[in-house]
Motif scaffolding. Structure first.
Motif, mmCIF file in Angstrom:
data_model
loop_
_atom_site.group_PDB
_atom_site.id
_atom_site.type_symbol
_atom_site.label_atom_id
_atom_site.label_comp_id
_atom_site.label_asym_id
_atom_site.label_seq_id
_atom_site.Cartn_x
_atom_site.Cartn_y
_atom_site.Cartn_z
ATOM 1 N N THR A 1 -57.735 -66.919 -70.895
ATOM 2 C CA THR A 1 -58.848 -66.931 -71.822
ATOM 3 C C THR A 1 -58.395 -67.113 -73.246
ATOM 4 O O THR A 1 -59.063 -67.750 -74.048
ATOM 5 N N THR B 1 -61.815 -73.439 -72.318
ATOM 6 C CA THR B 1 -61.938 -72.304 -73.232
ATOM 7 C C THR B 1 -61.985 -70.976 -72.491
ATOM 8 O O THR B 1 -62.160 -69.931 -73.091
ATOM 9 N N LYS C 1 -67.105 -78.505 -77.689
ATOM 10 C CA LYS C 1 -67.093 -77.573 -76.566
ATOM 11 C C LYS C 1 -68.372 -77.699 -75.729
ATOM 12 O O LYS C 1 -68.330 -77.614 -74.501
ATOM 13 N N ALA D 1 -68.567 -78.667 -71.770
ATOM 14 C CA ALA D 1 -69.139 -77.766 -70.760
ATOM 15 C C ALA D 1 -70.301 -78.421 -70.022
ATOM 16 O O ALA D 1 -70.383 -78.354 -68.789
ATOM 17 N N TYR E 1 -75.524 -70.545 -78.290
ATOM 18 C CA TYR E 1 -74.156 -70.814 -77.847
ATOM 19 C C TYR E 1 -73.229 -69.621 -78.074
ATOM 20 O O TYR E 1 -72.514 -69.188 -77.159
ATOM 21 N N THR F 1 -71.461 -67.330 -75.053
ATOM 22 C CA THR F 1 -70.036 -67.547 -74.769
ATOM 23 C C THR F 1 -69.120 -66.483 -75.353
ATOM 24 O O THR F 1 -67.968 -66.366 -74.913
ATOM 25 N N ASN F 2 -69.598 -65.712 -76.316
ATOM 26 C CA ASN F 2 -68.720 -64.815 -77.079
ATOM 27 C C ASN F 2 -67.971 -63.814 -76.214
ATOM 28 O O ASN F 2 -66.783 -63.565 -76.419
ATOM 29 N N ALA G 1 -68.132 -63.854 -72.658
ATOM 30 C CA ALA G 1 -68.051 -64.314 -71.270
ATOM 31 C C ALA G 1 -66.602 -64.513 -70.844
ATOM 32 O O ALA G 1 -65.766 -64.959 -71.624
ATOM 33 N N ASN H 1 -65.789 -66.649 -68.571
ATOM 34 C CA ASN H 1 -65.717 -68.098 -68.391
ATOM 35 C C ASN H 1 -66.719 -68.750 -69.344
ATOM 36 O O ASN H 1 -67.826 -69.088 -68.945
ATOM 37 N N PRO H 2 -66.369 -68.931 -70.614
ATOM 38 C CA PRO H 2 -67.354 -69.370 -71.613
ATOM 39 C C PRO H 2 -68.041 -70.681 -71.278
ATOM 40 O O PRO H 2 -69.265 -70.795 -71.421
ATOM 41 N N ASP H 3 -67.286 -71.689 -70.860
ATOM 42 C CA ASP H 3 -67.894 -72.987 -70.564
ATOM 43 C C ASP H 3 -68.885 -72.881 -69.411
ATOM 44 O O ASP H 3 -69.973 -73.460 -69.432
ATOM 45 N N LEU I 1 -72.038 -71.062 -70.453
ATOM 46 C CA LEU I 1 -72.908 -71.942 -71.235
ATOM 47 C C LEU I 1 -73.656 -72.915 -70.333
ATOM 48 O O LEU I 1 -74.876 -73.096 -70.474
#
Length: 316
Positions: A15, A35, A120, A124, A279, A283-284, A286, A288-290, A293
């Motif tokens: 991460t 990401t 990003k 995603a 966004y 994602t902040n 998470a 798995n940000p992508d 999202l």
């Protein structure tokens, strides 16, 4: 002409790892950045026998139960969405220079010296949707809000057709280098062009608008969203930067827009065709940000698609 590069599955990364622009470009053949951690194989959490409940589609559940883009695609396909046609729009209003003060280290949201939020988002959404586009060879990609078109028109990101999200990423980088930011912010030109494309093609489309703030002309944008509900079009607005987002969140929460604009005598939407995603909020934290999202952005697509298929005569 930008060379089309086929997306390939990426390996798992930690991460905390971030790519520089040089590293990003060197990995272009595998289609770019990571990401957050992701699995090289689909999770068994979302097998072919599992369907997303209606409650899930209408609320933000923990997206970390999905560990790969295959999981998200599988979940969407299980609801009947087999192929997607996409329209992508990028906000170039001048507020992009300052609206990253809290969420992007004070840099412009279009800063190309780092991997910025627009890149990003393209990544995603692209990794999720690109394999679902079937035989459709072109993605319509536009910019809006720069110093030339302001809130009156849109412009193509590339003079050459974009045949993948990698093409959009390359076109975005090339175009952004020469952009002069403008404004004010209006979704109307984007929505009008999306409606035109749907009418011309007779096919279902997902419109992805990536913007740094809410619109300055509320009534005209509401009217355009209402008009869009007569067509096979899903609208997803992804807000990058600091916002404010109160208006976008209010629009997303409205059952219909009739009460909001009743004094103008406007009709109800035929269906809930608007989804807003913050966004940074999504994602902040998470894992798995992508993937988080992509799931948040596309979670209402199955219900919208179902309504369109059953009620609007179109080749979905």
């Amino acid at each position: 002409m930008i060379k089309r590069v086929r997306m390939m599955k990426l390996h798992k990364h930690e991460t905390s790892q971030a790519y520089t622009m040089a590293e990003l470009e060197s990995k272009s053949s595998a289609f770019l950045l990571v990401t957050g951690p992701r699995s090289s194989a689909s999770s068994d959490v979302c097998s072919d026998s599992v369907k997303i409940s209606d409650d899930f589609l209408k609320s933000h559940v923990n997206p970390d139960r999905y560990h790969s883009f295959d999981d998200v695609r599988s979940a969407i396909r299980q609801q009947g969405v087999k192929t997607c046609n996409v329209i992508f729009a990028i906000d170039y209003t001048i507020s992009n220079e300052t609206s990253g003060s809290k969420t992007f280290g004070g840099k412009s949201l279009h800063d190309l010296s780092v991997v910025n939020p627009y890149q990003k988002v393209i990544t995603a959404i692209g990794e999720t949707i690109d394999p679902m586009r079937g035989e459709n060879k072109t993605i319509n990609a536009f910019g809006f809000g720069d110093n030339e078109v302001k809130d009156k028109r849109i412009f193509p990101l590339s003079q050459e057709p974009c045949s993948s999200f990698y093409d959009i990423l390359c076109a975005y980088k090339t175009k952004t280098k020469d952009i002069k930011f403008g404004g004010p912010t209006s979704f109307v030109p984007v929505l009008e062009e999306a409606i035109r494309i749907v009418k011309e093609t007779g096919k279902y489309h997902i419109l992805i608008i990536v913007a740094d703030g809410q619109v300055t002309e509320e009534h005209s944008s509401l009217k355009a969203i209402i008009e869009a509900s007569d067509y096979a079009l899903s609208i997803v607005v992804i807000g990058v930067g600091d916002g404010p987002w109160e208006l976008m969140e209010e629009w997303d929460d409205l059952e219909n827009f009739n009460n909001k604009v009743a004094e103008q005598g406007l009709s109800n939407r035929r269906f809930d065709n608007f989804q807003f995603v913050n966004y940074h909020k999504i994602t902040n934290k998470a894992k798995n940000p992508d993937i988080a999202l992509a799931l948040a952005a596309l979670m209402e697509i199955p219900d919208q698609y179902k309504f369109i298929k059953e009620n609007i005569l179109v080749n979905v």
